[in-house]
Design a protein around this motif. Sequence first.
Motif, PDB file in Angstrom:
ATOM      1  N   SER A 111     -89.016 -39.960  19.582  1.00 30.19           N
ATOM      2  CA  SER A 111     -87.741 -39.558  18.964  1.00 30.19           C
ATOM      3  C   SER A 111     -86.935 -40.792  18.575  1.00 30.19           C
ATOM      4  N   GLN A 168     -85.435 -32.453  17.987  1.00 29.24           N
ATOM      5  CA  GLN A 168     -86.186 -31.898  19.121  1.00 29.24           C
ATOM      6  C   GLN A 168     -85.423 -30.750  19.788  1.00 29.24           C
ATOM      7  N   ASP A 197     -89.493 -33.157  14.801  1.00 26.78           N
ATOM      8  CA  ASP A 197     -89.575 -33.787  16.114  1.00 26.78           C
ATOM      9  C   ASP A 197     -89.910 -32.723  17.163  1.00 26.78           C
TER      10      ASP A 197
HETATM   11 MG   LIG Z   1     -88.488 -36.834  21.838  1.00 31.85          MG
END
Ligand SMILES: [Mg+2]
Length: 616
Positions: A407, A450, A530
């Motif tokens: 990330s 995410q 993500d």
């Molecule tokens: Mg991540």
Amino acid sequence: MENIQTQDHIQPRKGRGRLILQFLKGSKAFFILCMICAALSALADMITPQIIRVTVDNVIGSAPADTLNPTVRCLLERFGGPEAIRGRLWIMALAVIAVAVIKVVTQYCFRVFNARGGETLVKNMRDTLFRHIEHLPFRWHMQNHTGDIIQRCTSDIDTTRNFISEQMTSLIRIGIMLVLSVVFMLGMNVTLTLIAMIPLPIIVWYSLFFHHKFRKGFQECDENEGKLSAMVQENLTGVRVVRAFGRERYERDRFGKQNSFYTSLWVKLGRLMAFFWCSADILSGVQIMLVVIFGVLFCLNRGMTAGEFIAFLSYNGMLVWPVRQLGRMISEMSKAGVGIDRIGYIMDAEEEQDVPDAQEPTMDGDIRFDHVSFSYDGSPEMLHDISLTVPAGTTLGILGGTGSGKSTMMYLLDRLYDLPEENGTISIGGTDIRKIRLEHLRRNIGIVLQEPFLFSRTLKENIAITVPDLQEEELRTAARAACLDDTIQSFTKGYDTAVGERGVTLSGGQKQRAAIARMLTRPTPIMIFDDSLSAVDTETDAKIRKELEKRFGSATIILISHRITTLAKADQVLVLDHGRIAQLGTPAELSKQDGLYKEIESIQSMSVEDTEEVNA
Ligand SMILES: [Mg+2]
Ligand SMILES: Nc1ncnc2c1ncn2[C@@H]1O[C@H](COP(=O)(O)OP(=O)(O)OP(=O)(O)O)[C@@H](O)[C@H]1O
């Protein structure tokens, strides 16, 4: 951007005045009118003792008319002189009432202008702060507690408003009253005035002595109120975790402790203020006693008239009142100073800015990470010497253990965190992203984070957030591609279903799909997913990927995932291990090499076989 300060230990700030002036735009005129009204009201206050003095000495008593001020004498003559007025005392009563009316009118105007000025000021402060906070770097938001920021934008704004609309105008009124009462007192008796003024420096010094203590006390209270707000905010946001893990008692105790500590700070401060006010009252009492004793002596031995003595006592009251108020004012000012500093802390944070010659290149070129290393503030290095190229129009898959920096790489590409100059370069189509206009960069990078975030609005508004005038059909196409349309249709209110705060009424997979649909409403040359399919089943995952391939053939795609099936169609896969490139190659190459990719592939294919066996 490097000098982002943390929120603890805010130092008294220079330039408070400049900050206040900045907020005063649009409300200054109202406050000036307020001050004029305050001055007129203070002036009216000064006249009444003079009327009483003339009534006692010249109208009721028999003091000679030549002791009177020429204007006052002229006024009395108009009504036939002191002797004539003696039989018509209502004239003097009328004068007192007229002055009272002037005072009432000025005070009414004062309150009206004050309310207008105060509300305009607060609105301006809220707008300015909100606009500023919206433009602060992501990094700043990560370093500060939301609850504390909210507290600064609410109760600290109120404190500042109270200071400007109440204390500042009172200060003007107090200043005028101080000067005028001294002038009138000097006009009546110089020696007695000097005696009256002897204790004043002591009272002022005493007030200033406490000022420092109050300031520290208020700062401590404010900081702890911020902590309390942050705790409440965090608990409300994380209510599911609290319930799921049965942490209610723990959280309650934690809150209780902080709440008690916060209360004890106020109690301590209250005790200090009570001591200060009472002791300052004793000092003021001593001053009044001195004036009374010497005033009586002057009346008996030095020919001071009864009217003068009464008027002198009134003016002395007006002199002592502001000095006594000084303590209260100082404690309020200390409080306001802390509030302004806390708002100043936000305003001092630097907004995201483009370099002077920022460019807007086409964003459909190769993405290149060139010797990129990165560490978050004060943390050890997270990414180490990452170099790779993602050719335009291809798909890069990223695989790696949790915390390996996947990330972080995306945050750097989207400039949610800025890569320091000496830590390598990220470029798109050959242009260093630091030189690309931020808005242009982000507009051209679609990112599904995410942890998808949904606003407490309808599904339609959430999906069409970047394209507010999106047509119904386009909206549905995006949702269909994200395999969400059928689900939405099954809701009673369809696309008009409100999703609750942060999307609480949706499942994790529905939220992820809504976030994907949101990104698909505005095709971008670069798209980042993500780990955005982690909460959907493998079948839906495959369907969504198929749709994506169909829709955006020419886009450059970065796909972070822990699923080999998701990564298998990528043109190349990067395997990250503790922030380093462990493997880089096509899925076919990686499945032959020893390493994480092969390991996960075999584990996942085993589990698929197991499932198939169980199903069989
Ligand atoms: Mg991540
Ligand atoms: N804002 C931050 N401040 C300090 N450290 C951070 C911050 N965000 C992430 N980190 C740290 O950086 C490291 C890499 O985090 P990152 O989120 O990039 O991992 P990841 O590979 O995406 O993991 P996951 O698969 O769990 O999502 C982690 O050790 C994490 O603790």
